[in-house]
Design a protein around this motif. Structure first.
Motif, mmCIF file in Angstrom:
data_model
loop_
_atom_site.group_PDB
_atom_site.id
_atom_site.type_symbol
_atom_site.label_atom_id
_atom_site.label_comp_id
_atom_site.label_asym_id
_atom_site.label_seq_id
_atom_site.Cartn_x
_atom_site.Cartn_y
_atom_site.Cartn_z
ATOM 1 N N ALA A 307 22.999 1.529 -17.779
ATOM 2 C CA ALA A 307 22.292 0.254 -17.617
ATOM 3 C C ALA A 307 21.308 0.314 -16.459
ATOM 4 C CB ALA A 307 23.299 -0.873 -17.400
ATOM 5 N N LEU A 308 21.685 0.992 -15.374
ATOM 6 C CA LEU A 308 20.780 1.098 -14.235
ATOM 7 C C LEU A 308 19.563 1.956 -14.580
ATOM 8 C CD1 LEU A 308 20.227 0.414 -11.299
ATOM 9 C CD2 LEU A 308 21.600 2.394 -10.625
ATOM 10 N N ALA A 309 19.784 3.047 -15.326
ATOM 11 C CA ALA A 309 18.659 3.891 -15.729
ATOM 12 C C ALA A 309 17.689 3.123 -16.623
ATOM 13 C CB ALA A 309 19.176 5.137 -16.435
ATOM 14 N N VAL A 310 18.228 2.337 -17.547
ATOM 15 C CA VAL A 310 17.384 1.537 -18.437
ATOM 16 C C VAL A 310 16.631 0.471 -17.644
ATOM 17 C CG1 VAL A 310 17.437 -0.121 -20.347
ATOM 18 C CG2 VAL A 310 18.773 1.990 -20.484
ATOM 19 N N ALA A 311 17.277 -0.091 -16.624
ATOM 20 C CA ALA A 311 16.628 -1.131 -15.825
ATOM 21 C C ALA A 311 15.326 -0.630 -15.205
ATOM 22 C CB ALA A 311 17.579 -1.625 -14.733
ATOM 23 N N GLY A 312 15.272 0.657 -14.878
ATOM 24 C CA GLY A 312 14.062 1.205 -14.288
ATOM 25 C C GLY A 312 12.878 1.238 -15.233
ATOM 26 N N LEU A 313 13.126 1.106 -16.534
ATOM 27 C CA LEU A 313 12.057 1.120 -17.530
ATOM 28 C C LEU A 313 11.602 -0.290 -17.901
ATOM 29 C CD1 LEU A 313 13.570 3.863 -19.874
ATOM 30 C CD2 LEU A 313 11.933 4.172 -17.991
ATOM 31 N N SER A 314 12.116 -1.300 -17.213
ATOM 32 C CA SER A 314 11.830 -2.687 -17.574
ATOM 33 C C SER A 314 10.339 -2.994 -17.401
ATOM 34 C CB SER A 314 12.640 -3.647 -16.703
ATOM 35 O OG SER A 314 14.019 -3.398 -16.843
ATOM 36 N N PRO A 315 9.696 -3.543 -18.433
ATOM 37 C CA PRO A 315 8.278 -3.898 -18.295
ATOM 38 C C PRO A 315 8.056 -5.254 -17.641
ATOM 39 C CG PRO A 315 9.013 -4.292 -20.532
ATOM 40 C CD PRO A 315 10.182 -3.712 -19.795
ATOM 41 N N ARG A 316 9.057 -6.127 -17.690
ATOM 42 C CA ARG A 316 8.923 -7.486 -17.172
ATOM 43 C C ARG A 316 10.138 -7.812 -16.296
ATOM 44 N NH1 ARG A 316 4.719 -6.588 -19.061
ATOM 45 N NH2 ARG A 316 3.447 -7.813 -20.534
ATOM 46 N N LEU A 317 9.978 -8.847 -15.498
ATOM 47 C CA LEU A 317 11.050 -9.237 -14.590
ATOM 48 C C LEU A 317 12.282 -9.722 -15.336
ATOM 49 C CD1 LEU A 317 11.776 -9.567 -11.590
ATOM 50 C CD2 LEU A 317 10.959 -11.915 -11.744
ATOM 51 N N TYR A 318 12.076 -10.487 -16.423
ATOM 52 C CA TYR A 318 13.238 -10.996 -17.139
ATOM 53 C C TYR A 318 14.009 -9.874 -17.814
ATOM 54 C CZ TYR A 318 10.345 -10.717 -21.385
ATOM 55 O OH TYR A 318 9.548 -10.284 -22.417
ATOM 56 N N VAL A 319 13.311 -8.804 -18.211
ATOM 57 C CA VAL A 319 14.008 -7.644 -18.777
ATOM 58 C C VAL A 319 14.844 -6.959 -17.699
ATOM 59 C CG1 VAL A 319 13.728 -5.437 -19.963
ATOM 60 C CG2 VAL A 319 12.183 -7.347 -20.494
ATOM 61 N N ALA A 321 16.125 -8.429 -15.061
ATOM 62 C CA ALA A 321 17.280 -9.285 -14.780
ATOM 63 C C ALA A 321 18.371 -9.085 -15.826
ATOM 64 C CB ALA A 321 16.842 -10.750 -14.742
ATOM 65 N N ALA A 322 17.980 -8.969 -17.105
ATOM 66 C CA ALA A 322 18.973 -8.759 -18.159
ATOM 67 C C ALA A 322 19.659 -7.402 -17.999
ATOM 68 C CB ALA A 322 18.303 -8.861 -19.529
ATOM 69 N N ALA A 323 18.883 -6.362 -17.683
ATOM 70 C CA ALA A 323 19.473 -5.035 -17.529
ATOM 71 C C ALA A 323 20.409 -4.981 -16.320
ATOM 72 C CB ALA A 323 18.362 -3.999 -17.386
ATOM 73 N N VAL A 324 20.009 -5.636 -15.236
ATOM 74 C CA VAL A 324 20.852 -5.659 -14.038
ATOM 75 C C VAL A 324 22.139 -6.438 -14.308
ATOM 76 C CG1 VAL A 324 20.987 -6.611 -11.703
ATOM 77 C CG2 VAL A 324 18.998 -5.270 -12.392
ATOM 78 N N ALA A 325 22.043 -7.530 -15.072
ATOM 79 C CA ALA A 325 23.248 -8.281 -15.433
ATOM 80 C C ALA A 325 24.194 -7.424 -16.256
ATOM 81 C CB ALA A 325 22.868 -9.547 -16.200
ATOM 82 N N VAL A 326 23.639 -6.625 -17.175
ATOM 83 C CA VAL A 326 24.480 -5.716 -17.966
ATOM 84 C C VAL A 326 25.143 -4.681 -17.053
ATOM 85 C CG1 VAL A 326 24.443 -3.932 -19.748
ATOM 86 C CG2 VAL A 326 23.163 -6.052 -20.080
ATOM 87 N N ALA A 327 24.387 -4.152 -16.095
ATOM 88 C CA ALA A 327 24.986 -3.211 -15.144
ATOM 89 C C ALA A 327 26.130 -3.859 -14.375
ATOM 90 C CB ALA A 327 23.913 -2.705 -14.175
ATOM 91 N N GLY A 328 25.954 -5.119 -13.992
ATOM 92 C CA GLY A 328 27.016 -5.820 -13.273
ATOM 93 C C GLY A 328 28.287 -5.979 -14.074
ATOM 94 N N LEU A 329 28.175 -6.007 -15.412
ATOM 95 C CA LEU A 329 29.365 -6.153 -16.252
ATOM 96 C C LEU A 329 30.392 -5.058 -16.001
ATOM 97 C CD1 LEU A 329 27.753 -7.062 -19.702
ATOM 98 C CD2 LEU A 329 29.013 -8.605 -18.196
ATOM 99 N N LEU A 384 11.807 6.585 -11.617
ATOM 100 C CA LEU A 384 12.556 7.787 -11.251
ATOM 101 C C LEU A 384 13.638 7.466 -10.235
ATOM 102 C CD1 LEU A 384 12.986 10.807 -11.426
ATOM 103 C CD2 LEU A 384 11.143 11.115 -9.744
ATOM 104 N N CYS A 385 13.361 6.548 -9.307
ATOM 105 C CA CYS A 385 14.386 6.137 -8.333
ATOM 106 C C CYS A 385 15.581 5.491 -9.032
ATOM 107 C CB CYS A 385 13.774 5.172 -7.321
ATOM 108 S SG CYS A 385 12.587 5.919 -6.193
ATOM 109 N N PHE A 386 15.304 4.642 -10.024
ATOM 110 C CA PHE A 386 16.399 4.055 -10.798
ATOM 111 C C PHE A 386 17.224 5.157 -11.461
ATOM 112 C CE2 PHE A 386 14.194 -0.030 -10.515
ATOM 113 C CZ PHE A 386 15.226 -0.943 -10.581
ATOM 114 N N ALA A 387 16.561 6.144 -12.057
ATOM 115 C CA ALA A 387 17.274 7.219 -12.753
ATOM 116 C C ALA A 387 18.102 8.060 -11.792
ATOM 117 C CB ALA A 387 16.268 8.094 -13.499
ATOM 118 N N LEU A 388 17.542 8.355 -10.619
ATOM 119 C CA LEU A 388 18.285 9.140 -9.631
ATOM 120 C C LEU A 388 19.499 8.372 -9.119
ATOM 121 C CD1 LEU A 388 15.345 10.730 -7.600
ATOM 122 C CD2 LEU A 388 16.869 11.867 -9.231
#
Length: 415
Positions: A307-319, A321-329, A384-388
């Motif tokens: 989820a954190l790796a995917v969050a780094g590819l987010s094109p918009r802020l709401y995306v 937020a959704a990816a970070v919420a999934v990571a928090g799960l 890349l920072c998100f992926a690392l």
């Protein structure tokens, strides 16, 4: 551990956890004391900054306070396993509160020297009472059923998360009415009252911690819990990797929002992270799992990293937020499962320090993640920072698993 064959067909409810005799009283006392940990860091930071007019002095004092508090937690837990919570917790809490009071008095008026504030901050870190590990050991004695224990740990983790949200809000209210030093004093009062209420619980007095103090004339020699438990070593490694993810994500979110000129939205994204963590913890405790604990730990760590790796590819802020919420799960399931493995992989006399090692690994990983990303975020592309940051959790989740401990009279399987 797989689900016990003698467990009930329906997963027990959270209400069943709190209906356990003395559970609500003991849990409430522990939460009261642990609220101090949600208040003290921010209150101490503000008090030292106001007294010295120096961010560097405040930051340095907080660094040594946090390091001493986190890194020495297993040692303090080992003392509790060796001598019992009723003999160890009150003096430790008293020293912690005394150090906080000394810091508050020194910071009450501007112009205090940094050393006069740093010394009590270090002392407070050295004496932070391990109320969280003690409460989890108490849960192990209160609710011996493994399904109910998993739900108790989930409830404990979500409640602790809420304390770290509530604490800064209380600091804000106290500072508005008075000054930061008053909030530091409030933290000292909370830890003393909570600790005394905890050790006065019948659960502690009847020995439900599964901790037997050795005779005063010949105390048992301490045993290196990490060295004798491969399952605990792997669990600490996995939880540290997830801590790296969590420590990195906050700074990465700040960088993401600033790059897009939406810095004011950072609080909403981090709120989504906290909400996801609470929902994930409660949902994890509600589901009746059939897979082994070690497999669930690896799966949750992999989910967090992905989820954190995917969050780094987010094109918009709401995306984002959704990816970070999934990571928090996945945060709550990782910690809950880690505590379960720690509980079952050592003998009953060392449960407190085993749980403390899981906590220490997670917090150390979080600090390392924040520091490392702080060095990388200005030098590398943000994706890349998100992926690392996600890589340690993914690598640890994919490593060969160790067999979990077997809870049968304190014995555990060896290979």
């Amino acid at each position: 551990m797989p689900t016990s064959p003698c467990a009930p067909t329906r997963a027990p409810s959270y209400a069943a956890v709190l209906r356990t005799p003395h559970a609500a009283r003991t849990f409430g006392a522990a939460l009261l004391g642990r609220l101090s940990y949600g208040i003290v860091p921010l209150a101490m930071l503000l008090a030292i900054k106001d007294a010295t007019a120096s961010y560097s002095a405040a930051g340095g004092a907080m660094a040594v306070f946090g390091a001493a508090s986190v890194l020495l937690s297993p040692a303090r837990a080992a003392l509790i396993d060796r001598y019992g919570p009723r003999r160890v917790l009150p003096p430790i809490a008293g020293l912690y509160a005394a150090a906080l009071c000394a810091l508050a008095l020194a910071a009450w008026r501007p112009g205090a020297p940094a050393l006069a504030l740093g010394a009590p901050a270090v002392a407070a870190g050295l004496c932070t009472p391990p109320l969280g590990p003690v409460m989890r050991t108490l849960w192990s004695g209160l609710v011996p059923d493994r399904e109910l224990l998993r739900r108790a740990y989930s409830l404990d983790g979500v409640a602790e998360e809420l304390l770290y949200v509530t604490g800064p809000l209380l600091v804000g209210l106290i500072v508005r009415a008075g000054r930061p030093s008053a909030a530091v004093l409030a933290g000292a009062v909370l830890v003393v009252v909570g600790t005394l209420a905890l050790v006065s619980s019948p659960v502690v007095s009847r020995g439900h911690t599964n901790t037997k103090a050795a005779p005063a004339e010949a105390p048992a020699a301490p045993r290196p819990v990490l060295r004798t438990s491969p399952a605990l070593r792997r669990t600490a490694l996995v939880t540290a990797s997830v801590g790296i993810c969590l420590g990195a994500v906050e700074l990465l979110v700040v960088a993401f929002t600033e790059q897009r000129g939406q810095a004011e939205a950072v609080s909403w994204v981090l709120a989504a992270l906290s909400a996801g963590s609470a929902v994930g913890g409660l949902a994890y405790g509600a589901v009746r799992w059939k897979s082994a604990n070690r497999m669930r730990l690896a799966a949750a760590a992999a989910g967090m990293g992905a989820a954190l790796a995917v969050a780094g590819l987010s094109p918009r802020l709401y995306v984002l937020a959704a990816a970070v919420a999934v990571a928090g799960l996945f945060v709550g399931p990782v910690l809950t499962t880690g505590y379960l493995i720690a509980d079952e992989s050592v003998d009953p006399a060392r449960r407190t320090q085993a749980g403390a090692w899981v906590n220490t690994a997670f917090n150390t990983g979080s600090s390392a993640g924040t520091a490392t990303v702080g060095l990388l975020v200005e030098r590398l592309p943000l994706a890349l920072c998100f992926a690392l940051a996600a890589a340690p959790a993914l690598l640890c989740a994919g490593a060969p698993v160790c067999p979990g401990g077997r809870r049968a009279g304190g014995a555990r399987s060896r290979r």
